[in-house]
Design an enzyme around this catalytic site. Structure first.
Site, mmCIF file in Angstrom:
data_model
loop_
_atom_site.group_PDB
_atom_site.id
_atom_site.type_symbol
_atom_site.label_atom_id
_atom_site.label_comp_id
_atom_site.label_asym_id
_atom_site.label_seq_id
_atom_site.Cartn_x
_atom_site.Cartn_y
_atom_site.Cartn_z
ATOM 1 N N GLU A 60 -7.618 -2.560 6.029
ATOM 2 C CA GLU A 60 -7.162 -2.919 7.327
ATOM 3 C C GLU A 60 -6.206 -3.890 7.473
ATOM 4 O O GLU A 60 -5.575 -4.337 6.602
ATOM 5 C CB GLU A 60 -8.642 -3.608 7.939
ATOM 6 C CG GLU A 60 -9.322 -4.803 6.740
ATOM 7 C CD GLU A 60 -8.364 -5.686 6.370
ATOM 8 O OE1 GLU A 60 -7.491 -6.290 6.928
ATOM 9 O OE2 GLU A 60 -8.552 -5.835 4.984
ATOM 10 N N GLY B 2 -5.255 -7.228 1.632
ATOM 11 C CA GLY B 2 -5.896 -6.327 2.773
ATOM 12 C C GLY B 2 -4.939 -5.048 2.462
ATOM 13 O O GLY B 2 -4.588 -4.483 1.554
ATOM 14 N N GLU B 3 -4.886 -4.774 3.716
ATOM 15 C CA GLU B 3 -4.040 -3.217 3.992
ATOM 16 C C GLU B 3 -4.326 -2.113 3.044
ATOM 17 O O GLU B 3 -3.768 -1.295 2.782
ATOM 18 C CB GLU B 3 -2.557 -3.624 3.903
ATOM 19 C CG GLU B 3 -2.078 -3.922 2.499
ATOM 20 C CD GLU B 3 -0.525 -4.262 2.607
ATOM 21 O OE1 GLU B 3 0.288 -3.777 1.695
ATOM 22 O OE2 GLU B 3 -0.264 -4.911 3.452
ATOM 23 N N GLY B 4 -5.565 -2.196 2.395
ATOM 24 C CA GLY B 4 -5.975 -1.042 1.514
ATOM 25 C C GLY B 4 -5.271 -1.174 0.011
ATOM 26 O O GLY B 4 -5.677 -0.208 -0.381
ATOM 27 N N VAL C 65 0.876 -1.364 0.112
ATOM 28 C CA VAL C 65 -0.046 -0.181 0.237
ATOM 29 C C VAL C 65 0.919 1.277 -0.034
ATOM 30 O O VAL C 65 0.419 2.395 -0.526
ATOM 31 C CB VAL C 65 -0.891 0.147 1.239
ATOM 32 C CG1 VAL C 65 -0.202 0.278 2.624
ATOM 33 C CG2 VAL C 65 -1.913 1.019 0.996
#
Length: 344
Positions: free
Chosen positions: A168, A310-312, A110
């Site tokens: 998240e 994940g992690e945006g 990200v």
């Protein structure tokens, strides 16, 4: 959200519910202005496909014309889950804190995408040394703690941003997401449970069992989406839901990331379907439950690339699509400007 009522210290579910009664609608005039210009641009009608729809969506929910994607923000909320004690993840819980440090040092996917698309990346640690309770044995959170986490997420929405991307980090949160969806939409635990970080065999069986056990234990709370959220959710998921609500009140369109992020928004949708009209789902996760969830909430993902990080990361990647949509819409010449004959 600057209203003191929604500071993390004193937020309640009653105050959160009050926001559902005050949701601002889309600005139809701005959306119509976008549609009007599309008909004049030097291209066949509808030839830019979904880019045209996204431009209209941005204008309507920003409440202005032309829309912009000049100040996007990516918020990544990180928290730990007590259900990891049941062996539901391929990674230990300490990886959450380790990955937060990776975000801070710029080493995660990200980070690269945020830099590429000139987005402001914010990472929010949520009591990493105090995981939620194991929801197979008791409620993951007290209702007050869940409300406070939602209020904390609201703080990520500040003046000046024109797009909010939500993500998240939390070992165990795909288990929580599966439990939320199973409780909201029924079916079996197997329908909603996927490999997450890569679990197989006995670990996957333990994950399915945890989802089934948790939903069965808290069955009495499934009639109220917020009560359900407290029972089987997570702090970072609650923060995401709070950020979605705050963005709506501030007229900031939202890009949701993958399965866990969308599950958090699904709680709001269950409480009031209007509450996520300003949201797009950035991508369809490889988690099998995500595609089913998208059908339930009526959302079509912008991208479908087999991602499940994940992690945006998916939301960050979709910034480029929205920037492209706006650039074409605002930069293209009209038939009149270019001296090009329009359709007969």
């Amino acid at each position: 959200m600057s209203d003191e009522r929604f500071s993390p210290e004193n937020a309640t579910f009653d105050e959160i519910r009050g926001l559902f009664r005050a949701l601002p609608p889309a600005d139809l005039e701005s959306g119509t202005a976008a549609v009007s210009r599309e008909t004049q641009l030097t291209k066949p009608s509808g030839s830019l496909g979904r880019l045209e729809e996204l431009t209209r969506w941005l204008a309507a929910w920003q409440g202005k014309y032309p829309p912009t994607v000049e100040h996007p923000r990516i918020c990544v909320f990180a928290a730990n889950h007590g259900v990891t004690a049941k062996g539901v993840s391929a990674y230990p819980a300490e990886v959450t804190a380790q990955m937060v440090q990776n975000f801070i040092s710029g080493g995660a996917a990200v980070n690269q995408l945020a830099q590429l698309f000139d987005a402001d990346l914010r990472v929010y640690e949520m009591a990493l040394d105090q995981p939620t309770a194991d929801f197979t044995e008791e409620a993951a959170m007290e209702t007050g703690d869940c409300a406070k986490a939602m209020a904390y997420g609201m703080m990520g929405v500040e003046p000046g941003i024109d797009l909010l991307c939500l993500g998240e980090m939390g070992i165990g949160n795909s288990t929580s997401a599966a439990a939320i969806c199973h409780a909201l939409y029924g079916g079996t635990a197997e329908d909603w449970t996927g490999p997450g970080t890569g679990v197989t065999g006995d670990a996957f069986s333990a994950k399915v069992k945890a989802v089934a056990d948790g939903v069965a234990l808290h069955k009495a709370r499934t009639e109220d989406p917020l009560e359900l959220f407290a029972a089987v959710g997570g702090l970072e998921l609650a923060a995401i839901a709070g950020a979605v609500l705050a963005a709506r009140m501030a007229r900031v369109p939202v890009l949701l990331d993958g399965y866990a992020c969308t599950a958090a928004a699904a709680v709001l949708h269950a409480a009031d379907p209007r509450s996520i009209e300003h949201c797009q789902v950035a991508h369809c996760s490889a988690e099998p439950g995500h595609r089913l969830l998208l059908e339930k909430i009526g959302k079509e993902p912008i991208l479908d690339l087999g991602m499940r990080l994940g992690e945006g990361s998916g939301a960050a990647l979709a910034i480029g699509i929205l920037k492209s949509a706006v650039a074409c819409h605002t930069g293209m010449a009209t038939f009149a400007d270019a001296g090009v004959s329009g359709p007969a």
